[in-house]
Write an enzyme that holds these catalytic residues in place. Structure first.
Site, short mmCIF file in Angstrom:
data_model
loop_
_atom_site.label_atom_id
_atom_site.label_comp_id
_atom_site.label_asym_id
_atom_site.label_seq_id
_atom_site.Cartn_x
_atom_site.Cartn_y
_atom_site.Cartn_z
N GLU A 1 7.79 -12.02 59.01
CA GLU A 1 8.58 -13.16 58.51
C GLU A 1 9.15 -13.98 59.68
O GLU A 1 9.85 -13.45 60.55
CB GLU A 1 9.71 -12.65 57.61
CG GLU A 1 10.39 -13.79 56.86
CD GLU A 1 11.41 -13.29 55.83
OE1 GLU A 1 11.20 -12.23 55.22
OE2 GLU A 1 12.42 -13.99 55.66
N LYS B 1 18.04 -7.31 50.73
CA LYS B 1 16.68 -7.58 51.24
C LYS B 1 16.78 -8.17 52.65
O LYS B 1 16.02 -7.80 53.54
CB LYS B 1 15.96 -8.53 50.28
CG LYS B 1 14.51 -8.80 50.62
CD LYS B 1 14.31 -9.93 51.62
CE LYS B 1 12.86 -10.16 51.91
NZ LYS B 1 12.64 -11.07 53.03
#
Ligand code: MEV
Length: 448
Positions: free
Chosen positions: A87, A279
């Protein structure tokens, strides 16, 4: 490409034969699929052999970027964190939080416990719990003795089995009981050690009960560690004077602190937000867990169970304002190792441990918790000030441009263009079409 059909004995095929089967059955362009699979093989055969032997049916390797975030001041010592993650914004966010707290005293940590746990789950239909309890108390030593061989090395290292207890669980399932075993596995995560001990204990326990009450034998259902380790836990914390927050977004220090604490309160109270909040924490935690060769599935499962321990899914981080002080902390279970598993095998994992100065398991717990806290700090800080997309999309811009197959020159020009603008997918496509001198329609039809 043929219609895929089942195959028997696949695992017995050679690696080349496995690839051949995949190409014939699953690849629309076998030649390019072959080039891609073999292109990811490691150039050193001994390294590739290690990868081949980590799992069954290895046909290639799967790369993740390995990034580093320097300047983490943890308990007075500076660390550079290894982070394996795809990411775009995670490493940048970690590095930003590290620099922010470097100037404000850094991160402080505390190990709350190092005890791991496992269970022999069994059924016993004898009904008299007192009998079972007496059998357990009178023969408990035999359960320890049954693991003598397995625990020898661990005991020499100062660890081993800490305690065994018998628990009546028949309120959950008829005739269901457990032997609950607690372990100190020193610097190893200890899954194999724990499971081996449990299987030996289960066998001995069945033997003991069989000797005492042949008509009511113990039925062992399973013997397995629990990845939920609330007694193997760590806390990491940052704090500073509100007047020192000075975080540069333009909102005042007091407003920032109050908004931050409110955002954490929302994540504590509201499961939809809590899941996304946690998360974001796991963005940092998983990245270092993977880089250091630990088990991110176990880490995730344990963290989320802990987040739900009070009956509703909640935030793993906490924040408060005490007078003129802002305090922000994380408290979570982490069962990880710095020896065993692939820690001394995977070359990148070995390097990650070197980068961290060869931490012990408890030191790595401290560092991992900090990675989670730092990540959460950056995320919440962006969320309550500029919004998350500004930084996130800036980091994601190169992915968009790569997807559009932009040349290096085009990338340079477009990155420069977005220096003072908010990135979005459509804005990137639009400017790309201008730079390349093609119509927007031509780009979207080529890409979809
Ligand atoms: C994105 O990967 C993570 C965040 O959504 C976390 C959060 O919302 O706190 C930014």
């Amino acid at each position: 490409m043929r219609k895929p059909a089942p195959i028997s004995g696949f695992s017995k095929l050679s690696k080349e034969a496995k690839i051949e089967w995949i190409l014939q059955n699953h690849a629309s362009e076998p030649e390019s699929a072959l080039n891609m699979l073999t292109g990811y093989w490691h150039s050193q055969t001994e390294v590739q052999r290690l990868h081949d032997e980590f799992i069954e049916n290895t046909v290639s390797n799967f790369y993740l970027p390995f990034g580093v975030a320097p300047n983490f001041l943890i308990d007075g010592k500076i660390f550079t964190l290894p982070l394996a993650i795809e990411e775009s914004s995670v490493v940048a966010a970690a590095a930003k939080a590290a620099n922010f707290w470097l100037e404000r005293g850094g991160f402080n940590t505390e190990i709350i416990g190092m005890t791991k746990i496992g269970h022999v789950h069994f059924i016993w239909q004898g009904k008299e719990f007192d009998f079972l309890q007496n059998a357990f108390v009178n023969h408990k030593q035999r359960l320890f003795d049954a693991t003598e061989e397995i625990t020898r090395n661990m005991r020499q290292r100062g660890g081993g089995i800490l305690d065994i207890s018998l628990i009546d669980k028949s309120d959950l399932e008829e005739d269901y009981f457990q032997l609950q075993v607690k372990f100190d596995t020193r610097d190893s995560m200890g899954a194999n050690f724990i499971n081996s001990c449990l299987e030996s204990i289960a066998k001995e326990w069945a033997q003991i009960v069989g000797e005492l009450r042949a008509e009511h034998p113990v039925q062992i259902v399973m013997s397995i560690l629990s990845n939920y380790t609330p007694e193997c836990r760590v806390k990491a914390e940052v704090s500073c004077k509100i007047s020192d927050i000075n975080e540069g977004s333009g909102i005042g220090n007091q407003e920032f602190a109050e908004k931050f604490v409110r955002a954490i309160r929302i994540a504590k109270a509201e499961p939809y937000r809590a899941v996304t909040h946690n998360k974001g924490i796991m963005n940092g935690i998983d990245a270092i867990i993977i880089a250091t060769g630990n088990d991110f599935r176990a880490t995730e499962a344990s963290a989320h169970a802990y987040a739900a321990k009070d009956g509703s899914y909640s935030s793993l981080t906490h924040a408060e304002i005490n007078g003129d002080e802002f305090k922000f902390w994380i408290d979570l279970p982490l069962s990880i190792g710095t020896v065993g598993g692939i820690t001394s095998l995977h070359p990148m994992v070995k390097f990650a441990h070197e980068l961290l100065g060869y931490p012990s398991a408890s030191d790595l717990m401290r560092i991992v918790a900090v990675a989670g806290l730092a990540q959460n700090f950056s995320a919440v800080r962006s969320l309550i000030t500029s919004g998350i997309q500004k930084g996130h999309m800036k980091m994601h811009l190169l992915n968009i441009l790569n997807q559009l197959e932009a040349t290096d020159e085009e990338k340079k020009e477009i990155v420069e263009y977005f220096k003072d603008k908010v990135v979005s997918f459509s804005a990137a496509v639009e400017i790309f079409s201008k730079v390349r001198g093609v119509s927007l329609g031509a780009i979207s039809s080529a890409k979809h």
